[in-house]
Each structure stands twice: as C-alpha cells, then as structure tokens.
Design a protein around this motif. Structure first.
Motif, PDB file in Angstrom:
ATOM      1  N   LEU A 129       8.528  -1.834   7.827  1.00 31.91           N
ATOM      2  CA  LEU A 129       6.851  -2.221   7.385  1.00 31.91           C
ATOM      3  C   LEU A 129       6.737  -3.642   6.946  1.00 31.91           C
ATOM      4  CD1 LEU A 129       6.288   0.010   4.120  1.00 31.91           C
ATOM      5  CD2 LEU A 129       8.567  -0.284   4.960  1.00 31.91           C
ATOM      6  N   LEU A 130       5.655  -3.776   6.845  1.00 28.61           N
ATOM      7  CA  LEU A 130       5.040  -4.878   6.147  1.00 28.61           C
ATOM      8  C   LEU A 130       4.129  -4.429   4.816  1.00 28.61           C
ATOM      9  CD1 LEU A 130       4.106  -7.791   8.576  1.00 28.61           C
ATOM     10  CD2 LEU A 130       6.212  -7.383   7.504  1.00 28.61           C
ATOM     11  N   LEU A 131       4.371  -5.250   3.791  1.00 29.06           N
ATOM     12  CA  LEU A 131       3.706  -4.638   2.497  1.00 29.06           C
ATOM     13  C   LEU A 131       2.642  -5.948   2.025  1.00 29.06           C
ATOM     14  CD1 LEU A 131       6.637  -3.775   1.896  1.00 29.06           C
ATOM     15  CD2 LEU A 131       5.581  -2.447   0.544  1.00 29.06           C
ATOM     16  N   GLN A 132       1.351  -5.482   1.626  1.00 32.09           N
ATOM     17  CA  GLN A 132       0.631  -6.638   1.185  1.00 32.09           C
ATOM     18  C   GLN A 132      -0.097  -6.259  -0.252  1.00 32.09           C
ATOM     19  OE1 GLN A 132      -2.258  -8.930   3.792  1.00 32.09           O
ATOM     20  NE2 GLN A 132      -3.491  -7.751   2.666  1.00 32.09           N
ATOM     21  N   TYR A 133      -0.134  -7.163  -1.304  1.00 28.54           N
ATOM     22  CA  TYR A 133      -0.471  -6.985  -2.596  1.00 28.54           C
ATOM     23  C   TYR A 133      -1.421  -8.273  -2.946  1.00 28.54           C
ATOM     24  CZ  TYR A 133       3.509  -3.677  -2.872  1.00 28.54           C
ATOM     25  OH  TYR A 133       4.610  -2.918  -2.767  1.00 28.54           O
ATOM     26  N   GLY A 134      -2.515  -8.009  -3.677  1.00 31.46           N
ATOM     27  CA  GLY A 134      -3.456  -8.864  -4.010  1.00 31.46           C
ATOM     28  C   GLY A 134      -3.454  -8.855  -5.469  1.00 31.46           C
ATOM     29  N   LYS A 135      -4.403  -9.652  -6.138  1.00 31.28           N
ATOM     30  CA  LYS A 135      -4.595  -9.665  -7.460  1.00 31.28           C
ATOM     31  C   LYS A 135      -4.836  -8.289  -8.140  1.00 31.28           C
ATOM     32  CE  LYS A 135      -7.374 -11.643 -11.325  1.00 31.28           C
ATOM     33  NZ  LYS A 135      -8.383 -12.488 -11.736  1.00 31.28           N
ATOM     34  N   GLY A 136      -4.128  -7.603  -9.146  1.00 31.32           N
ATOM     35  CA  GLY A 136      -4.257  -6.356  -9.798  1.00 31.32           C
ATOM     36  C   GLY A 136      -3.525  -5.394  -8.986  1.00 31.32           C
ATOM     37  N   ASP A 137      -2.804  -5.707  -7.940  1.00 32.08           N
ATOM     38  CA  ASP A 137      -1.966  -4.514  -7.041  1.00 32.08           C
ATOM     39  C   ASP A 137      -0.560  -4.369  -7.425  1.00 32.08           C
ATOM     40  OD1 ASP A 137      -4.210  -4.332  -5.514  1.00 32.08           O
ATOM     41  OD2 ASP A 137      -3.368  -5.479  -3.675  1.00 32.08           O
ATOM     42  N   PHE A 138      -0.089  -3.266  -7.523  1.00 31.16           N
ATOM     43  CA  PHE A 138       1.356  -2.861  -7.951  1.00 31.16           C
ATOM     44  C   PHE A 138       1.669  -1.690  -7.023  1.00 31.16           C
ATOM     45  CE2 PHE A 138      -1.630  -0.424 -10.147  1.00 31.16           C
ATOM     46  CZ  PHE A 138      -1.225   1.146 -10.260  1.00 31.16           C
ATOM     47  N   ASN A 139       3.063  -1.253  -7.198  1.00 30.92           N
ATOM     48  CA  ASN A 139       3.474  -0.286  -6.403  1.00 30.92           C
ATOM     49  C   ASN A 139       4.350   0.487  -7.445  1.00 30.92           C
ATOM     50  OD1 ASN A 139       4.737   1.599  -4.455  1.00 30.92           O
ATOM     51  ND2 ASN A 139       5.618   0.108  -3.445  1.00 30.92           N
ATOM     52  N   CYS A 140       3.923   1.898  -7.502  1.00 24.41           N
ATOM     53  CA  CYS A 140       4.593   2.875  -8.464  1.00 24.41           C
ATOM     54  C   CYS A 140       5.766   3.152  -8.057  1.00 24.41           C
ATOM     55  CB  CYS A 140       3.738   4.131  -8.588  1.00 24.41           C
ATOM     56  SG  CYS A 140       2.227   4.153  -9.155  1.00 24.41           S
ATOM     57  N   LEU A 141       6.813   3.318  -9.273  1.00 28.31           N
ATOM     58  CA  LEU A 141       8.161   3.522  -8.988  1.00 28.31           C
ATOM     59  C   LEU A 141       8.447   4.727  -8.143  1.00 28.31           C
ATOM     60  CD1 LEU A 141       9.511   3.368 -12.759  1.00 28.31           C
ATOM     61  CD2 LEU A 141      10.178   1.690 -10.846  1.00 28.31           C
ATOM     62  N   HIS A 142       9.139   4.672  -7.136  1.00 22.65           N
ATOM     63  CA  HIS A 142       9.407   5.743  -5.985  1.00 22.65           C
ATOM     64  C   HIS A 142      10.783   5.689  -5.510  1.00 22.65           C
ATOM     65  CE1 HIS A 142       8.031   2.141  -3.766  1.00 22.65           C
ATOM     66  NE2 HIS A 142       8.643   2.709  -2.704  1.00 22.65           N
ATOM     67  N   GLN A 143      11.022   6.617  -4.442  1.00 27.06           N
ATOM     68  CA  GLN A 143      12.089   6.577  -3.689  1.00 27.06           C
ATOM     69  C   GLN A 143      11.649   6.804  -1.966  1.00 27.06           C
ATOM     70  OE1 GLN A 143      14.011   9.903  -5.296  1.00 27.06           O
ATOM     71  NE2 GLN A 143      15.280   8.586  -6.695  1.00 27.06           N
ATOM     72  N   ASP A 144      12.239   6.193  -1.185  1.00 28.14           N
ATOM     73  CA  ASP A 144      11.917   6.154   0.239  1.00 28.14           C
ATOM     74  C   ASP A 144      12.567   7.143   0.940  1.00 28.14           C
ATOM     75  OD1 ASP A 144       9.472   4.255   0.124  1.00 28.14           O
ATOM     76  OD2 ASP A 144      11.066   2.675   0.039  1.00 28.14           O
TER      77      ASP A 144
END
Length: 238
Positions: A129-144
């Motif tokens: 996959l490709l991921l995209q983040y902008g100002k204020g974005d974040f990714n919660c802790l997780h497991q794939d």
C-alpha cells in the motif's frame, strides 16, 4: 551503493546486523534503500486510482487521520521486486523466531511459494500500500493482520523528505512485555530509508526461555506539510 540495481543494494545490506537489531529491539533500519527517483516515482502513483484496489480514509474506521490505498495486481515492478527481494533474507529470521516461540509453521524460502500458501488459505488480495498524511494526520498504534497466514515481519519505506516535505510524523513502535510497562521507540526514517519491524509478536529470551513481546506501530501527528510512505506487507489478505 544507491546507484546499484535494487537487487544488488539489498544483497549488500549487512543482514547479520539487521537480524541482531530485530532480535534486540523488534526493528531494524535500512538506510538509503531507495533512490530519490524511485521514491518520487512511487509517491507519484498515489493520485492514479487505476493502480489501486481500495482507498481507506482512516478517520472513518477510527484508525487515526490520513489515508492509504492498497495496490491492485499486477503490482508496480518496484513494489514486486522489493517484496520478493526483502523476503529472502528475512525468512531466516522469521523461521528462527517461530522456533523460539514454539510455532509449528515454517515459511518457504521463496516469496512466490509463500504467496501460494496464502492463496490456499483464502488470502488472495494484494496487501502492499501507499500511505498519505497531511497536517494534523496520524496513525493509531495497531498491528497489520490479514488472515490465517501471518508473516512476522514487514517493511515501511519513507518516500518523502522529513526535513523538506513535512514535520512531525515520526514512525513509532511500542512493545509490551509480560509484567513490565510498555516501551516506545521512535524510528529515524529519512527519504529512501526503510524500517523492518515485527508485525505482531517477537521472541525475547528470559531466564526461563523465550517469551512473547507484543508489538504495535503507528505514526505521530504531522505538524506541517504532507508525507507519503509505502507499506510492504508480505502475506496476501482475505
């Protein structure tokens, strides 16, 4: 080394050092794995929907803020080449970890054979996959985790420049050890670098043998700009 073909760059990595880092911390850094041109060409695919099977808006699923897209088959040549070339040295670590944890499964030496195992388990969809983040974005802790077949390692590759394109947005890992408080680690990724890390659990040697350390990963909130990254996940999804 960055001017060498990708296969040769990967072959020249000190994989004994990578294995040691994975054993001790659950992650290992591959610095300058991709060239600037490779990063830019991969990041430029993001707006081209024909390359992807699904777009995920993280806020809709309480995953955080930001978005990502799963590639469709056939994968871009660079993504497919990375996936198979990284799998070969990592499968040795994966099989050793399984032995330490008393798991009965054994991963085949070639990624194509592992994909066949996923297919037989009903896991047929691509996971890179490709991921995209902008100002204020974040990714919660997780497991794939995508199904019965779980490979214990995966990779994230930074396609943007943290010093020029965005600020904040550090890649974060946490580990939870039995009867101990969790430990957080921040991975110093820069453009073209990759981190190999434990997807779910890794072994840690204790006084009575090996025990399981539970791992999670995420991305800290971006302060400014926009960043893109690639996730290279080895199994297929259901």
């Amino acid at each position: 080394m960055k001017n060498l073909p990708l296969q040769q760059r990967i072959a020249r990595i000190d994989w004994s050092r990578v294995a040691t880092d994975l054993d001790s911390d659950g992650w290992a850094l591959l610095d300058r794995l991709l060239t600037t041109a490779e990063c830019d060409s991969l990041a430029a695919l993001y707006p081209q929907d024909e390359h992807f099977r699904r777009r995920i808006v993280m806020a809709n699923h309480n995953f955080g803020r930001g978005e990502y897209k799963y590639f469709v088959y056939p994968l871009p040549v660079l993504v497919a080449e990375l996936r198979s070339a990284l799998y070969r040295p990592l499968v040795t670590v994966a099989n050793r970890w399984n032995r330490c944890l008393g798991a009965g499964s054994h991963y085949p030496e070639e990624h194509s054979d592992y994909l066949a195992l996923c297919h037989r388990a009903g896991q047929t969809r691509p996971t890179p996959l490709l991921l995209q983040y902008g100002k204020g974005d974040f990714n919660c802790l997780h497991q794939d985790l995508y199904g019965e077949q779980v490979f214990p390692l995966q990779a994230v590759l930074m396609l943007s420049d943290p010093e020029m394109d965005f600020s904040g947005g550090e890649f974060v890992l946490t580990e939870q050890r039995p009867r101990m408080q969790s430990r957080a680690q921040v991975v110093p990724l820069r453009k073209g670098s990759a981190v190999i890390f434990a997807v779910h659990q890794r072994p840690q040697k204790g006084s009575r043998g090996y025990y399981r350390v539970n791992m999670r990963h995420g991305v800290r909130r971006l302060h400014s700009g926009r960043g893109r990254a690639a996730g290279n996940i080895f199994p297929r999804a259901t």
